[in-house]
Design an enzyme around this catalytic site. Structure first.
Site, PDB file in Angstrom:
ATOM      1  N   ILE A  42       0.856  -1.185   0.000  1.00 55.70           N
ATOM      2  CA  ILE A  42       0.000   0.000   0.000  1.00 55.70           C
ATOM      3  C   ILE A  42       0.896   1.239   0.000  1.00 55.70           C
ATOM      4  CG2 ILE A  42      -1.876   1.226   1.156  1.00 55.70           C
ATOM      5  CD1 ILE A  42      -2.597  -1.673   0.253  1.00 55.70           C
ATOM      6  N   GLU A  43       0.663   2.107  -0.967  1.00 58.95           N
ATOM      7  CA  GLU A  43       1.391   3.363  -1.090  1.00 58.95           C
ATOM      8  C   GLU A  43       0.403   4.496  -0.834  1.00 58.95           C
ATOM      9  OE1 GLU A  43       3.737   5.860  -4.632  1.00 58.95           O
ATOM     10  OE2 GLU A  43       2.887   3.893  -5.062  1.00 58.95           O
ATOM     11  N   ILE A  44       0.722   5.347   0.122  1.00 63.24           N
ATOM     12  CA  ILE A  44      -0.090   6.529   0.409  1.00 63.24           C
ATOM     13  C   ILE A  44       0.697   7.732  -0.082  1.00 63.24           C
ATOM     14  CG2 ILE A  44      -1.290   7.893   2.163  1.00 63.24           C
ATOM     15  CD1 ILE A  44      -2.334   5.031   1.893  1.00 63.24           C
TER      16      ILE A  44
END
Length: 129
Positions: free
Chosen positions: A116-118
Site C-alpha cells: 500500500i502506497e499513500i
C-alpha cells in the site's frame, strides 16, 4: 474511452480482519454488496475483497496487490497516524511518479502483504519531506 477507476479487488486471507485493518488504518468504510460480499469505500471508489479461489475468472493470489492511494492529509499526518496505529512504514517518504505528476509517498503492507502506497501531490501548502 476510460475516465476513472471505479473499484479494484484484493484477494485476502480473512475478509473480516482485512475490513477491520482498512477501517482502522485508512479510515475506509465497510460496505456489503451482492451475496454478502464486502468492500471498502472511500470517496467515489471502493476496494472489493475476495478470498482465494472465490473468483474463477482470475488467478489472483493473496498478497499480490499493489495500490497507490492519494490522500488529502499532509504526509506528516499520514506518518503520525500510521505510527499511532502501529503500522510499519517500509519505505518513504520518497518521491515517485503518479498518474498526473510527481508525488511524495510512504509504503506499508497490509495483513496479507499487499503493498500500500499513500501519496500526496505537492502544492504550496504541503511540506515535502
Amino acid at each position: 474511452m476510460i475516465s476513472h477507476i471505479d473499484h479494484v479487488v484484493l484477494t485476502v486471507s480473512d475478509i473480516d480482519a482485512s475490513v477491520c485493518f482498512y477501517q482502522r488504518v485508512l479510515l475506509m468504510q465497510e460496505s456489503s454488496f451482492t451475496n454478502g460480499r464486502k468492500a471498502l469505500k472511500f470517496g467515489n471508489q471502493k476496494i472489493n475483497l475476495q478470498l482465494l479461489d472465490q473468483e474463477p475468472r482470475n488467478h489472483a493470489r493473496v498478497g499480490s496487490g499493489d495500490l497507490c492511494l492519494i490522500t488529502d492529509w499532509s504526509l506528516d499526518n499520514v506518518i503520525k497516524h500510521l505510527t499511532n496505529e502501529h503500522v510499519e512504514i517500509i519505505e518513504g517518504p520518497v518521491q515517485k511518479t503518479g498518474a498526473v505528476g510527481l508525488i511524495q509517498s510512504v509504503y506499508f503492507v497490509d495483513l496479507d502483504a499487499n503493498l500500500i502506497e499513500i501519496s500526496v501531490y505537492p502544492n504550496d501548502d504541503i511540506d515535502i519531506l
